[in-house]
Design an enzyme around this catalytic site. Structure first.
Site, mmCIF file in Angstrom:
data_model
loop_
_atom_site.group_PDB
_atom_site.id
_atom_site.type_symbol
_atom_site.label_atom_id
_atom_site.label_comp_id
_atom_site.label_asym_id
_atom_site.label_seq_id
_atom_site.Cartn_x
_atom_site.Cartn_y
_atom_site.Cartn_z
ATOM 1 N N SER A 7 2.213 -4.843 -6.123
ATOM 2 C CA SER A 7 1.899 -4.292 -4.938
ATOM 3 C C SER A 7 0.504 -4.740 -4.653
ATOM 4 C CB SER A 7 1.851 -2.836 -4.748
ATOM 5 O OG SER A 7 1.137 -2.434 -3.649
ATOM 6 N N MET A 34 -0.050 -0.759 6.620
ATOM 7 C CA MET A 34 -0.207 0.537 7.284
ATOM 8 C C MET A 34 -1.128 0.587 8.236
ATOM 9 S SD MET A 34 -1.716 2.204 3.629
ATOM 10 C CE MET A 34 -0.842 1.815 2.063
ATOM 11 N N MET A 65 4.469 0.998 6.683
ATOM 12 C CA MET A 65 3.964 2.355 6.823
ATOM 13 C C MET A 65 3.364 2.485 8.274
ATOM 14 S SD MET A 65 2.721 2.935 2.883
ATOM 15 C CE MET A 65 2.649 1.197 2.722
ATOM 16 N N PHE A 140 -1.855 5.303 -0.054
ATOM 17 C CA PHE A 140 -2.947 4.909 -1.090
ATOM 18 C C PHE A 140 -2.373 4.329 -2.398
ATOM 19 C CE2 PHE A 140 -5.008 7.798 1.816
ATOM 20 C CZ PHE A 140 -5.856 7.104 2.355
ATOM 21 N N GLY A 142 -2.881 3.901 -6.513
ATOM 22 C CA GLY A 142 -3.648 4.801 -7.769
ATOM 23 C C GLY A 142 -3.353 6.128 -7.680
ATOM 24 N N GLY A 173 5.157 4.036 -6.253
ATOM 25 C CA GLY A 173 3.905 5.127 -6.101
ATOM 26 C C GLY A 173 3.988 5.815 -7.489
ATOM 27 N N SER A 195 -1.594 -0.569 -9.184
ATOM 28 C CA SER A 195 -2.770 -0.439 -10.268
ATOM 29 C C SER A 195 -2.023 -0.697 -11.447
ATOM 30 C CB SER A 195 -3.397 1.070 -10.053
ATOM 31 O OG SER A 195 -2.388 1.960 -9.897
HETATM 32 C C1 DX5 Z 1 1.248 3.425 -1.400
HETATM 33 C C2 DX5 Z 1 2.004 2.225 -1.321
HETATM 34 C C3 DX5 Z 1 2.044 1.618 -2.509
HETATM 35 C C4 DX5 Z 1 0.981 1.417 -3.561
HETATM 36 C C5 DX5 Z 1 1.398 1.894 -5.031
HETATM 37 O O1 DX5 Z 1 1.450 4.012 -0.270
HETATM 38 O O2 DX5 Z 1 2.953 2.155 -0.700
HETATM 39 O O3 DX5 Z 1 2.949 0.487 -2.662
HETATM 40 O O4 DX5 Z 1 0.470 0.041 -3.472
HETATM 41 O O5 DX5 Z 1 0.292 1.802 -5.748
HETATM 42 P P1 DX5 Z 1 0.093 2.251 -7.258
HETATM 43 O O6 DX5 Z 1 1.330 1.600 -8.113
HETATM 44 O O7 DX5 Z 1 -1.231 2.214 -7.667
HETATM 45 O O8 DX5 Z 1 0.459 3.802 -6.919
HETATM 46 ZN ZN ZN Z 2 4.149 0.343 -0.735
#
Ligand code: DX5
Ligand code: ZN
Length: 227
Positions: A7, A34, A65, A140, A142, A173, A195
């Site tokens: 991501s 987003m 999103m 978000f 992380g 996530g 992350s």
């Molecule tokens: C969160 C996003 C994810 C995000 C995941 O709303 O949809 O794609 O980048 O990040 P990590 O892998 O750090 O949880």
């Molecule tokens: Zn995502």
């Protein structure tokens, strides 16, 4: 074989082409769109997706999103995305939208937030190429992986088997070396990692490690036996 989709939410937005290059060998590049309405965060939109699609050979997995995906999703196909995920909570007509995405030549995917059950959508699954089960509240990177989503992953994999569908099951996530095996055992086969990939010293190596862990875990999983 497990697919790993880094991501770019966790990448350096000023150097997106280089950041795509840093994960060469990945199956897809996950692009989080987003709108600050559907989720409390704002990222990027159509012009950035267009430029990124030109800048990399890795196909783009766009996770929308946003409110009103019925209106916007087709434009992300035109921008060059190979897979479009809309949230069922935001879609007015998910079947019509999935058909439109497919007709325009992209893979159609539907996402469920943690509080959204899979059961009401059993009959819609044949309309989709992928289902995304969020393992954090979207918005978000992380965040900590929600273990309470594992039963939903398992139940979704059972529905896929019951209807004998060619449907990919994605998780997004908190996916990392510490959690990916649990997801694979439960039935996921496409893994988004932000992350855990871009926070690593060698992102391409992190992708390989994650794929190996997921492959090992799914070979032994109940749901992979028939494959
Ligand atoms: C969160 C996003 C994810 C995000 C995941 O709303 O949809 O794609 O980048 O990040 P990590 O892998 O750090 O949880
Ligand atoms: Zn995502």
């Amino acid at each position: 074989m497990a697919q790993i989709n880094p991501s770019i939410l966790s990448a350096d937005f000023a150097r997106l082409a280089d950041e795509a290059e840093a994960v060469r060998g990945s199956d897809w590049l996950h692009v989080d769109v987003m709108d600050n309405h559907f989720v409390p965060n704002l990222t990027l939109g159509i012009p950035v997706v267009e430029s990124l699609a030109r800048a990399t050979d890795i196909p783009l997995d766009c996770h929308l999103m946003i409110e009103d995906p019925d209106r916007w999703a087709p434009q992300y196909v035109e921008a060059g995305a190979g897979s479009i995920t809309f949230h069922v909570e935001a879609a007015a007509a998910p079947v019509r939208l999935a058909r439109e995405i497919r007709a325009k030549g992209a893979r159609a995917s539907m996402a469920l937030k943690p509080g959204t059950p899979i059961e009401p959508y059993e009959d819609l699954l044949p309309e989709l190429d992928m289902l995304l089960i969020m393992t954090v509240e979207p918005g978000f990177g992380g965040q900590a992986f929600l273990d309470i989503m594992l039963p939903k992953i398992r139940r979704t994999r059972e529905l896929i088997a019951k209807h004998d569908l060619e449907l990919w099951l994605q998780v997004d996530g908190g996916v990392s070396a510490a959690t990916i095996e649990r997801c694979a055992e439960a039935g996921a086969d496409v893994f988004v990692a932000g992350s855990a990939v871009y926070g690593a010293e060698d992102p391409a190596q992190a992708v390989r490690n994650l794929r190996e862990l997921a492959d090992k875990a799914s070979v032994e999983a109940w749901w992979a036996c028939e494959h």
